[in-house]
Design a protein around this motif. Structure first.
Motif, PDB file in Angstrom:
ATOM      1  N   LYS A 305      47.037  41.582  43.219  1.00 46.16           N
ATOM      2  CA  LYS A 305      48.046  41.288  44.338  1.00 46.16           C
ATOM      3  C   LYS A 305      49.374  41.904  43.652  1.00 46.16           C
ATOM      4  CE  LYS A 305      48.807  36.809  42.040  1.00 46.16           C
ATOM      5  NZ  LYS A 305      48.870  35.375  42.260  1.00 46.16           N
ATOM      6  N   TYR A 328      54.410  36.995  45.436  1.00 48.68           N
ATOM      7  CA  TYR A 328      53.332  37.922  45.502  1.00 48.68           C
ATOM      8  C   TYR A 328      52.796  38.283  47.013  1.00 48.68           C
ATOM      9  CZ  TYR A 328      53.147  37.415  40.487  1.00 48.68           C
ATOM     10  OH  TYR A 328      53.447  37.157  39.223  1.00 48.68           O
ATOM     11  N   ASP A 330      49.902  37.745  48.089  1.00 48.82           N
ATOM     12  CA  ASP A 330      48.915  37.237  48.731  1.00 48.82           C
ATOM     13  C   ASP A 330      49.651  35.854  49.353  1.00 48.82           C
ATOM     14  OD1 ASP A 330      47.528  35.838  45.455  1.00 48.82           O
ATOM     15  OD2 ASP A 330      49.606  35.984  46.159  1.00 48.82           O
TER      16      ASP A 330
END
Length: 338
Positions: A305, A328, A330
């Protein structure tokens, strides 16, 4: 006839007054008659003779007695004293030798001197200053030799005194309240003794003296470290000091401080030293810390990520600490303190 008698009486009265004034000498004066140790004051008139004044004072003269001024001298306005000189025939003895002395108005010391005897080291058995009396016998006796130092003079003296106190009285030495004597007054006189009299006087003296200022150091965070500056100039003060000073024979021997009074306070000199750190030195650690944090976060970044955003939230206390809010790819969020 009655008128003539009255005029004659008036003239007679004037003549009597003139005669009285002439006989009495006119202006009255007060005289002091010295007869040995006695003093007599007598009221007299200018023009009277010395003999008339002494007769008025009831002072009788012997056949060989003399006066100064002379007996037949008339009193003038400037004459204030009459001295009676009594005749005396005395004998001065030294061992087996003797001298008969005739003097008018002399003392024992005068008779000894006139005798011509060698009296060195001897003293009379009668006070030297005593006036001569007719028929007096003066015996010279060997005295004790003493060295006397007083009033800047040193003399060897023969004395018949028994104690130091008697000796000083004999030598007409009067001691002041603070005077010092090298020997106790009660000490017995001994041959060869040295007696020193110190004239002592105490005086109170005032003196203006300087009070030196002090240097005081202070610290300030408004001045950079390593720097210093004089923030207050120093000034000397003044004080009045009272001393008790001892003088011996006119020279200062010692002084003692008895009182001290400040008349002007001293002002301290103030030196300020800086304690403030330089700004570049404060910022450098913060910048390096901030630079290190991303590197650290990149190294700690989870695999698979990527960082979408990183926001800095510093503490409000100015300590240089705080935290990062990291988003991040994700969708996860992470918080890192620094």
């Amino acid at each position: 006839m009655k008128r003539l008698t009255t005029a004659a009486l008036a003239v007679l009265t004037v003549l009597v007054m003139v005669f009285s004034l002439t006989a009495c000498g006119g202006k009255a004066v007060t005289l002091t008659v010295h007869d040995k140790d006695a003093k007599t004051e007598v009221e007299a008139n200018v023009g009277m003779t010395v003999s008339q004044v002494l007769e008025k004072a009831e002072i009788k003269l012997g056949e060989k007695d003399e006066t100064e001024p002379a007996k037949d001298e008339k009193i003038a306005e400037d004459i204030k004293e009459i001295t009676v000189k009594r005749y005396a025939k005395v004998t001065v003895k030294l061992g087996d030798e003797s001298r008969e002395i005739e003097m008018t108005g002399g003392t024992v010391a005068d008779a000894i001197k006139k005798s011509g005897l060698n009296t060195d080291g001897c003293e009379p058995d009668i006070d030297k200053d005593k006036y001569l009396e007719d028929g007096m016998v003066i015996n010279m006796v060997k005295g004790t030799k003493v060295t006397l130092t007083v009033d800047g003079k040193t003399n060897d003296v023969a004395t018949k005194a028994k104690t130091v106190e008697d000796f000083l009285k004999e030598q007409k030495v009067t001691l002041g309240a603070d005077d010092e004597v090298s020997e106790k007054l009660t000490a017995e006189i001994k041959d060869g003794m040295k007696i020193v009299v110190k004239r002592v006087e105490y005086k109170t003296e005032e003196k203006t003296e300087k009070i030196e200022y002090k240097t005081v150091e202070k610290e300030s965070d408004s001045l950079e470290a390593g720097k210093e500056e004089v923030t207050q100039e120093g000034k000397d003060g003044e004080k009045t000091v009272t001393y008790k000073v001892k003088y011996v024979d006119g020279k200062e021997d010692s002084r003692e401080k008895v009182e001290e009074k400040v008349t002007k306070e001293a002002v301290d000199k103030v030196v300020t030293r800086g304690t403030k750190a330089e700004s570049s030195q404060q910022e450098q650690p913060q910048q390096s810390q901030q630079q290190e944090q991303p590197q650290q976060s990149q190294q700690e970044q989870p695999a698979g990520k990527t960082v979408v955003s990183k926001e800095n939230f510093p503490d409000c206390d100015g300590s240089g600490h705080g935290y990062y809010e990291i988003h991040y790819s994700d969708g996860s969020v992470e918080y890192q303190q620094y």
